[in-house]
Design a protein around this motif. Structure first.
Motif, PDB file in Angstrom:
ATOM      1  N   ARG A   1      32.316  82.479   9.948  1.00  0.00           N
ATOM      2  CA  ARG A   1      32.623  83.544   8.989  1.00  0.00           C
ATOM      3  C   ARG A   1      32.961  84.837   9.715  1.00  0.00           C
ATOM      4  N   LEU A   2      33.683  85.707   8.998  1.00  0.00           N
ATOM      5  CA  LEU A   2      33.909  87.064   9.485  1.00  0.00           C
ATOM      6  C   LEU A   2      32.730  87.926   9.059  1.00  0.00           C
ATOM      7  N   VAL A   3      32.216  88.701  10.004  1.00  0.00           N
ATOM      8  CA  VAL A   3      31.052  89.554   9.762  1.00  0.00           C
ATOM      9  C   VAL A   3      31.251  90.875  10.501  1.00  0.00           C
ATOM     10  N   GLY A   4      30.454  91.853  10.135  1.00  0.00           N
ATOM     11  CA  GLY A   4      30.368  93.066  10.932  1.00  0.00           C
ATOM     12  C   GLY A   4      29.453  92.797  12.112  1.00  0.00           C
ATOM     13  N   PRO A   5      29.680  93.458  13.238  1.00  0.00           N
ATOM     14  CA  PRO A   5      28.784  93.287  14.379  1.00  0.00           C
ATOM     15  C   PRO A   5      27.350  93.646  13.988  1.00  0.00           C
ATOM     16  N   GLY A   6      26.390  92.871  14.454  1.00  0.00           N
ATOM     17  CA  GLY A   6      25.004  93.167  14.133  1.00  0.00           C
ATOM     18  C   GLY A   6      24.081  92.059  14.547  1.00  0.00           C
TER      19      GLY A   6
ATOM     20  N   PRO B   1      39.657  90.290   4.474  1.00  0.00           N
ATOM     21  CA  PRO B   1      39.700  88.862   4.093  1.00  0.00           C
ATOM     22  C   PRO B   1      38.338  88.365   3.576  1.00  0.00           C
ATOM     23  N   PHE B   2      37.973  88.796   2.372  1.00  0.00           N
ATOM     24  CA  PHE B   2      36.670  88.451   1.813  1.00  0.00           C
ATOM     25  C   PHE B   2      36.447  86.948   1.709  1.00  0.00           C
ATOM     26  N   GLU B   3      37.518  86.192   1.548  1.00  0.00           N
ATOM     27  CA  GLU B   3      37.379  84.740   1.426  1.00  0.00           C
ATOM     28  C   GLU B   3      36.834  84.105   2.709  1.00  0.00           C
TER      29      GLU B   3
ATOM     30  N   GLN C   1      32.195  90.731  -1.014  1.00  0.00           N
ATOM     31  CA  GLN C   1      33.151  91.293  -1.973  1.00  0.00           C
ATOM     32  C   GLN C   1      32.464  91.994  -3.134  1.00  0.00           C
ATOM     33  N   LEU C   2      31.165  91.730  -3.337  1.00  0.00           N
ATOM     34  CA  LEU C   2      30.427  92.335  -4.439  1.00  0.00           C
ATOM     35  C   LEU C   2      29.956  93.758  -4.129  1.00  0.00           C
ATOM     36  N   TRP C   3      29.714  94.064  -2.848  1.00  0.00           N
ATOM     37  CA  TRP C   3      29.153  95.372  -2.502  1.00  0.00           C
ATOM     38  C   TRP C   3      29.951  96.154  -1.463  1.00  0.00           C
TER      39      TRP C   3
END
Length: 156
Positions: free
Chosen positions: A32-37, A116-118, A125-127
């Motif tokens: 999945r695509l995520v923010g670094p963390g 690319p929320f998918e 995509q909700l928040w």
């Protein structure tokens, strides 16, 4: 429930605001695509953890004072309680360096208007759009067996 941090770097590029996301190479959320963390270490502040994780996963260097809090999200995993976590999300616009891939992430800039929320966790995509627009989000997002969203409780 353990604490994690996520950082969403933003930049201007040729008149377009872009967000840095990374394809997760290992562990929970792989592919999945995520923010670094990542996880907050014992005794570590949320801001310190965010700056450390940003550097470890992208090579970007930021100051703790440049982080802008955008969300606190609780994620109970309905049938896998050992994965349940509390996520603290930040934006950062001031940082040094160019993103580099790491063992955890393959980093890529995306236009903020075409995230690319998918390819992300179903709750993003909700928040995330509201948080990127300047709102602070508090919610509990219950995650099911298929990593889908079973329910959301919004807090004020």
């Amino acid at each position: 429930m353990y604490d994690v941090v996520v950082v969403y770097p933003l930049r201007q590029s040729e008149g377009t605001e872009e967000i840095l996301l990374g394809e997760k190479k290992t562990g929970l959320g792989q592919g999945r695509l995520v923010g670094p963390g990542g996880k907050v270490e014992p005794g570590e502040s949320l801001r310190r953890a965010a700056v450390r994780e940003l550097f470890e996963e992208t090579s970007l260097v930021a100051e703790e004072t440049s982080l802008i809090p955008i969300a606190t999200l609780r994620y109970p995993f309905s049938t896998r309680p050992h994965l349940s976590q509390r996520s603290h999300a930040f934006l950062v616009r001031e940082f040094d360096g160019e993103p580099a891939d790491s063992e955890e992430l393959t980093a890529q800039w995306w236009p903020k208007t075409h995230i690319p929320f998918e390819r992300m966790w179903a709750d993003a995509q909700l928040w995330l759009p509201s948080a990127l627009a300047g709102g602070f989000i508090r919610a509990t997002v219950t995650i099911g067996d298929d990593d889908g969203v079973l329910g959301v409780e919004w807090a004020s």
